[in-house]
Structures are given as structure tokens and as C-alpha cells.
Design a protein around this motif. Structure first.
Motif, PDB file in Angstrom:
ATOM      1  N   GLU A 183       0.812  -1.215   0.000  1.00 19.00           N
ATOM      2  CA  GLU A 183       0.000   0.000   0.000  1.00 19.00           C
ATOM      3  C   GLU A 183       0.847   1.267   0.000  1.00 19.00           C
ATOM      4  O   GLU A 183       0.304   2.380  -0.081  1.00 19.00           O
ATOM      5  CB  GLU A 183      -0.906   0.013   1.231  1.00 19.00           C
TER       6      GLU A 183
ATOM      7  N   TYR B 126       5.991   1.200  -3.338  1.00 24.42           N
ATOM      8  CA  TYR B 126       5.563   0.107  -4.220  1.00 24.42           C
ATOM      9  C   TYR B 126       4.690   0.643  -5.344  1.00 24.42           C
ATOM     10  O   TYR B 126       4.869   0.291  -6.506  1.00 24.42           O
ATOM     11  CB  TYR B 126       4.797  -0.946  -3.420  1.00 24.42           C
ATOM     12  N   LYS B 127       3.740   1.519  -5.029  1.00 28.40           N
ATOM     13  CA  LYS B 127       2.811   2.004  -6.044  1.00 28.40           C
ATOM     14  C   LYS B 127       3.510   2.880  -7.068  1.00 28.40           C
ATOM     15  O   LYS B 127       3.157   2.873  -8.245  1.00 28.40           O
ATOM     16  CB  LYS B 127       1.673   2.765  -5.368  1.00 28.40           C
TER      17      LYS B 127
END
Length: 363
Positions: A348, A352-353
Motif C-alpha cells: 500500500e 511500491y505504487k
């Protein structure tokens, strides 16, 4: 408090706990056993409270009934187990010798039947089988010795029998107050997150301990009674040992399979009927365990891969002896919950995004 300081605080707390366990594991076994026993019996105490008993009365009733049941089992089973263990130790040299002889004779007979000249002579085969059997016996004795010496609880069995019920009684009596006190110490900013993690850990540990305990009891009774009924020597000892070892994935079933197969072959030779019956008892037990008992009683409550669970059991057992084996599953389950939480937070996170967005844009 910054994220780095929070991580440092929790890592420091975990390190202090690990150091405490390592330094004092020799005297912790009866206290940890009492804590686990009180934890497992707390729902029963809650039900008795709802039925009208106060907490003190519920704790006394539970401990009295549990002590009577334990004493009855000990009185009934201990003499038979002690007799079979002494007989097995006395018969072990003869069992190894007989196994060597059978291997040599049958190896020579197979060579003649199929008309080939073995590169390994019957004497060498006999010596190899004897060496393997002796090595296995030495490993088993060494493993038991390491557990006993590594889990020094000062008074050993006497300490476990005397101290554990007392600790369990006080845990049962004060469980709700202890949980409330610990909850009040949680940092306010992260209180709900920690409560959620604690609930996940509780479900994992609770489900495994209760479910696997029932599985072990069933398998011990199934193997012990079944192997005794077919007339296998030391069948009750093999069954109870396999049942107790069933909390380690595959070890209990493998113990029952190997020991019952070897003893059945030596005892029943040249007939294979005893071997077939022993394999039916063990195979049926393994089928029931894998397809009915474990899915129904344990299920996916722990959320741990069997390999990780085996590693945790052997690692903690090596470091802390028998105390480590008792602690391995709860700690492994807690670590598993924390790892899944950390992975979820990572997935989240902007880190990572952002990388996922970069890959999509690049594509």
C-alpha cells in the motif's frame, strides 16, 4: 515519534525479550507451560462465569478437574509406557542384529533369484544396515538427551508438575485484568493497529494449539490402541510417541511408519501379515489426519507454511531445548502475522505504487 524511532523501539523490545528467553530458558518451562495452559482454558472459565460461577470458583473447578484427569491418565498409561520403554531398550541390540541378518539373507536370496553378482557382499550389506540402525539409535538418543539437557527446568519433571498448575491457576484468575492492563500500556496513536495484530495472532495461535492438541491426542490413541490390538511389540509406546511428536509436521507420522514397519518385519518374519496390518493402522491414521482432522480442527488458522513451521520448531528447539519447542509455534505464528502486516503495508506504500506506476507508464 518518527517511524525510525518506532521501529527502533519495537526492535529493541523484541531483542530484550529474545535475550531474556535465552538467558532464563532453563527455568522458564513450567511458567510457559502454565501460561499456555491458562490461555487455552480461559474460554472455558468465561463460559463458567456466564453460567453463574465467579472467576475464582471457575479457576478452581477447572484446575481440579484437569488435575484429576491428568493423574488418572498418568496412573493408567505411565506403567505400561515405562514397561514397554524398558523392554524396547533391552531388545534394541537384538532387534538391530536381527535386522542385519534379514538384510543379509534376503539380499543374497534376491541375488541368486535374479542371477546377478552384487558388487556389495552380504557381509558388507549386513554391516551397512547395522551401521545405519546404530546411527539412527544414537541420533534418537542424542536428540532426547539434548532436549532434556537443553530444557533444564531445574527441578525438571517435578518442577513442571508442581509449578505449572499453580501458574495456570493464577493466569486463569487474572487473565482479563492482565489483558486490560497491557491494553492500557499501548501507545494511543497505534493502539488500534496493535489491537488488530494481537487479534490476528490470537486467532492463529489459538486455532493451532487447540486444533493440533486434539489431533495429537487422537493420533496417539489411534496408533497406540491400533498397533497394540494387532499384537505389535511396543505398539502402545510407538503410538503415544508418534502422537506426541505429531505437533511437528510429518515427524509423528514418519516415526509411526518407520518404527512400526521395522518391528513388524522383524517380529512377523517370514509372514508379511503383521507388516500389512501395521501399515493399515498407520496409513489409516495418516489419511484421517491429512483429510479430516487437520482440515477440520486446524485448517488454515496458523497461516504458516509447513516448512517454515518445521524450521521454527527445530531452530527454537536447538537454541532453547524443550522450552523452545513449546514456544516455537506461538512465536512463529506471531512472526507470520507481523510479516503479512509488513507486506500489506509495503504493497500500500507510495514506494511500491510508484514503481508499479513507472512500470505501467514504461509499458
Amino acid at each position: 515519534m518518527t517511524l525510525q524511532r518506532q521501529i527502533g523501539f519495537w526492535l529493541g523490545a523484541a531483542g530484550a525479550l529474545a535475550l531474556f528467553l535465552y538467558l532464563f530458558h532453563g527455568v522458564l518451562l513450567p511458567f510457559i507451560a502454565g501460561l499456555i495452559l491458562g490461555y487455552l482454558l480461559d474460554p472455558l472459565a468465561n463460559r463458567l462465569e456466564k453460567a453463574g460461577l465467579n472467576r475464582l470458583g471457575a479457576a478452581i473447578l477447572i484446575l481440579v478437574v484437569a488435575s484429576v484427569v491428568f493423574a488418572a491418565i498418568l496412573i493408567i498409561a505411565a506403567p505400561l509406557l515405562a514397561h514397554q520403554l524398558a523392554a524396547f531398550i533391552d531388545a534394541l541390540p537384538g532387534l538391530v542384529t536381527r535386522l542385519q541378518t534379514l538384510a543379509s539373507e534376503q539380499g543374497a536370496a534376491l541375488s541368486e533369484k535374479f542371477g546377478f553378482d552384487p558388487k556389495v557382499s552380504s557381509d558388507e550389506l549386513q554391516k551397512s544396515v547395522g551401521d545405519i540402525a546404530k546411527q539412527g539409535a544414537q541420533w534418537a538418543l542424542g536428540f532426547l538427551k539434548s532436549l532434556i539437557s537443553g530444557g533444564q527446568a531445574l527441578m525438571s519433571l517435578l518442577s513442571l508438575i508442581v509449578v505449572t498448575p499453580v501458574v495456570a491457576f493464577y493466569i486463569l484468575l487474572d487473565w482479563d485484568r492482565m489483558i486490560a492492563a497491557i491494553d492500557s500500556w499501548l501507545p494511543e496513536h497505534n493502539r488500534e493497529i496493535i489491537r488488530g495484530l494481537a487479534r490476528d495472532m490470537d486467532r492463529a495461535i489459538n486455532g493451532f494449539l487447540r486444533g493440533q492438541s486434539l489431533v495429537c491426542l487422537f493420533l496417539g490413541a489411534w496408533y497406540g490402541i491400533g498397533l497394540s490390538l494387532i499384537g505389535l511389540n511396543y505398539g502402545f509406546l510407538i503410538g503415544i510417541s508418534a502422537g506426541l511428536l505429531s505437533f511437528i509436521p510429518y515427524v509423528g507420522s514418519l516415526t509411526a511408519l518407520v518404527l512400526s514397519a521395522i518391528i513388524a518385519i522383524v517380529q512377523g518374519w517370514p509372514s508379511w501379515s503383521l507388516f500389512v496390518m501395521a501399515m493399515l493402522v498407520v496409513g489409516t491414521g495418516q489419511f484421517l489426519e491429512g483429510n479430516i482432522l487437520t482440515p477440520k480442527l486446524v485448517g488454515a488458522s496458523v497461516g504458516l507454511h509447513p516448512v517454515w513451521l518445521m524450521f521454527a520448531l527445530f531452530a527454537f528447539g536447538s537454541l532453547l531445548g524443550f522450552t523452545g519447542l513449546v514456544l516455537a509455534v506461538p512465536i512463529a505464528a506471531a512472526i507470520g502475522v507481523l510479516c503479512r502486516f509488513a507486506l500489506g503495508r509495503y504493497l500500500e506504500s507510495p514506494f511500491y505504487k510508484a514503481r508499479a506506476i513507472e512500470r505501467s507508464e514504461g509499458g
